[in-house]
Design an enzyme around this catalytic site. Structure first.
Site, PDB file in Angstrom:
ATOM      1  N   GLU A   1      -4.852   1.916   2.641  1.00 23.92           N
ATOM      2  CA  GLU A   1      -6.075   1.559   1.427  1.00 23.92           C
ATOM      3  C   GLU A   1      -6.768   0.650   2.097  1.00 23.92           C
ATOM      4  O   GLU A   1      -7.272   1.391   3.028  1.00 23.92           O
ATOM      5  CB  GLU A   1      -4.944   0.734   0.575  1.00 23.92           C
ATOM      6  CG  GLU A   1      -4.861  -0.823   1.240  1.00 23.92           C
ATOM      7  CD  GLU A   1      -4.510  -2.076   0.418  1.00 23.92           C
ATOM      8  OE1 GLU A   1      -4.080  -1.540  -1.300  1.00 23.92           O
ATOM      9  OE2 GLU A   1      -4.115  -2.989   0.686  1.00 23.92           O
TER      10      GLU A   1
ATOM     11  N   ASP B   1     -11.642  -8.711   0.243  1.00 25.94           N
ATOM     12  CA  ASP B   1     -12.108  -7.392   0.683  1.00 25.94           C
ATOM     13  C   ASP B   1     -13.394  -7.523   0.490  1.00 25.94           C
ATOM     14  O   ASP B   1     -14.569  -6.596   0.218  1.00 25.94           O
ATOM     15  CB  ASP B   1     -11.448  -6.927  -1.014  1.00 25.94           C
ATOM     16  CG  ASP B   1      -9.986  -6.309  -1.091  1.00 25.94           C
ATOM     17  OD1 ASP B   1      -8.948  -6.614  -0.257  1.00 25.94           O
ATOM     18  OD2 ASP B   1      -9.858  -6.807  -2.378  1.00 25.94           O
TER      19      ASP B   1
HETATM   20  C1  6LW Z   1      -7.532  -4.066  -3.031  1.00 27.60           C
HETATM   21  C2  6LW Z   1      -7.117  -3.088  -2.018  1.00 27.60           C
HETATM   22  C3  6LW Z   1      -5.931  -5.037  -1.769  1.00 27.60           C
HETATM   23  O1  6LW Z   1      -7.927  -3.159  -3.710  1.00 27.60           O
HETATM   24  O2  6LW Z   1      -6.115  -5.168  -2.183  1.00 27.60           O
HETATM   25  O3  6LW Z   1      -6.159  -5.990   0.827  1.00 27.60           O
HETATM   26  C4  6LW Z   1      -6.239  -5.131  -3.317  1.00 27.60           C
HETATM   27  N1  6LW Z   1      -6.131  -5.394  -0.259  1.00 27.60           N
HETATM   28  O4  6LW Z   1      -6.936  -2.335  -0.499  1.00 27.60           O
HETATM   29  C5  6LW Z   1      -6.605  -6.074  -4.328  1.00 27.60           C
HETATM   30  O5  6LW Z   1      -7.943  -6.716  -3.781  1.00 27.60           O
END
Ligand code: 6LW
Length: 513
Positions: free
Chosen positions: A180, A18
């Site tokens: 996300e 991330d």
């Molecule tokens: C993070 C989400 C994700 O919050 O995995 O790859 C989660 N993306 O955005 C935990 O790293």
């Protein structure tokens, strides 16, 4: 560096997911997620986007990061790093309490402020400072609620953390699961909303939408995703969760996470080094959409083939003679001050094993560093005279409390010192080998290749003896689950009661091939 120059990916190898990046003048800063590890959120610095050095952590105090009882792979999720008018801001979620907050500092190396807690659900919070002084907070829907999946946004007062407008859904993504990791940018008068979709596993991707106003309506890029290796046989998989940075020359670059799975023919793909940080140039389509240029043609230029054999080489020997622990060491959850010391025996790391063991969701006497190379050798010199039943100290390769291997010194039934190799894989555990020894100072080591860990020990200056091996795949995310990668750790434990004697470690060596 131009797009024609070669560089090695991943730019930050080992468990560093991330990534979020910002530039101040000719300096770049980058942060990654840390889950149950402490201190939280390392901050890395670079001048060229390729070579990174850790300069500190954003979360160094318990008042900023409470990991009491934190389950593995909960704790600190995706952070965002931004710089505005002399201050750095790092915003993230502590999943241990499921609360969002930010901290700020004028100096990226810290210390950082106490948390400013937000009345804001969901994960992956991000902030955007617009040219008119407005600040926008974005993040995901509230997990586990009835909110429509997507990216929610509101204006925020950055001095207080108070919301200034109502939280509203601005984009639901392209329809894949788990929209996300949003980041909002203004580029040449347009607002671009960059997000991750598909989940952080093999279906991961980066998608983008744009609008004339930060509040939307957002138009989805007809050519989404702008990065994904889903359904490909690319050596780097799960690419997603990107952040953009503009170089001083105006070119745009993306950092994002990816994994390097090791294939076991006819069995499956396994990655044990965690999700790592990669870099790629961003180009623009004629319709003015950014594309993350991680195609096969640029693959060669970026020496991605080489990175599969190895990441940037590294030899580090920690003699434990500094006053402070080196930055690459981490504790599990909030460490107890009485469990470790660099002063008790100067030049050594002393661990006081507590009742907490590596099998517990607690904070054992443990310091660990990420495995960053497939091929590497770690070793340490331990001085330990276990006196009571269960007292143990050694070297572990650790994914989480249910998946770890260790070579350690402990006592047998007759109170003789012995070396053991133990493997724990889920609910199964076994001491694979044990050898009685008559000395109390010992070198322990682990040789790693992409498929196996080999465990060895020796009397100081004596011949190296191999005790056995274990598969890397059994410590991979595909087997162990979660969001982290493997650590090498020094530890001591009384396995249910406190050790009566300390364990002293003289040095720790990490050598990649
Ligand atoms: C993070 C989400 C994700 O919050 O995995 O790859 C989660 N993306 O955005 C935990 O790293």
């Amino acid at each position: 560096m131009s797009t024609n120059e070669r560089y090695i990916n991943p730019i930050i190898p080992g468990f560093n997911p991330d990534p979020s990046i910002c530039r101040v003048g000719s300096d770049y800063y980058l942060v990654t997620s840390t889950f149950q590890y402490f201190p939280g959120v390392p901050i890395y610095h670079s001048r060229d986007l390729v070579h990174w050095d850790q300069i500190g952590y954003c979360l160094t105090r318990e008042s900023q990061l409470d990991l009491e009882g934190c389950k593995s792979s909960m704790g600190i999720y995706a952070p965002t790093l931004r710089y505005h008018e002399g201050r750095f801001y790092m915003i993230t979620t502590n999943m241990n309490s499921y609360r969002n907050f930010f901290v700020w500092s004028e100096k990226p190396e810290g210390p950082w402020s106490d948390p400013i807690w937000l009345d804001w659900p969901g994960i992956d919070p991000s902030i955007f400072f617009d040219e008119d002084g407005r600040v926008y907070l974005s993040g995901t829907n509230e997990l586990g609620s009835n909110e429509i999946p997507g990216i929610y946004q509101a204006e925020i007062d950055i001095a207080t953390g108070n919301l200034l407008t109502k939280r509203q859904l601005v984009w639901g993504g392209t329809g894949a699961q788990a929209p996300e990791g949003p980041h909002l940018y203004r580029i040449e008068g347009m607002y671009y909303l960059l997000i991750a979709e598909g989940g952080t596993e093999y279906g991961h991707m980066v998608t983008i939408a744009r609008s004339k106003s930060p509040n939307g309506p957002y138009e989805s890029n007809p050519n989404n995703p702008i990065l994904s290796h889903r359904s490909s046989n690319h050596a780097i998989q799960a690419t997603g969760h990107a952040d953009f940075v503009q170089k001083e020359d105006g070119s745009l670059w993306a950092v994002f996470l990816g994994i390097r799975p090791v294939s076991v023919p006819f069995v499956g793909r396994y990655h044990h080094l965690g999700r790592e940080t990669f870099l790629a140039p961003v180009s623009w389509s004629i319709e003015n959409w950014p594309v993350i240029d991680f195609r096969k043609e640029t693959f060669e230029k970026m020496q991605l083939v080489q990175c599969l054999v190895e990441s940037q080489q590294k030899t580090e020997i920690d003699e434990f003679d500094a006053k402070l622990l080196q930055l690459n060491w981490n504790f599990l959850r909030n460490p107890k001050a009485e469990d470790w010391s660099l002063e008790e025996r100067p030049g050594w790391l002393t661990l006081h094993g507590s009742e907490t063991s590596l099998n517990d969701i607690g904070s054992p006497a443990f310091i660990g560093r990420r495995q960053q190379h497939f091929r590497c050798v770690v070793s340490t010199l331990l001085n330990f005279q276990p006196a009571g039943e269960g007292e143990e100290a050694g070297l572990t390769v650790f994914m989480n409390e249910r998946f770890h291997y260790e070579i350690a010194m402990t006592l047998d039934l007759y109170k003789r010192r012995k070396v053991i190799l133990r493997r724990r894989i889920g609910s199964l555990w076994k001491i694979e080998h044990e050898v009685v020894i008559d000395y109390s100072t010992i070198v322990f080591g682990i040789e790693a290749d992409p498929s196996n860990y080999r465990f060895f020990y020796s009397e100081p200056k004596g011949p190296t003896k191999y005790l056995g091996s274990g598969e890397c795949s059994m410590l991979s995310t595909e087997v162990a689950g979660g969001f982290t990668g493997v650590y090498f750790g020094l530890y001591a434990t009384g396995n249910g009661r406190a050790c009566t004697v300390p364990a002293h470690f003289d040095w720790f060596s990490y050598k990649s091939e």
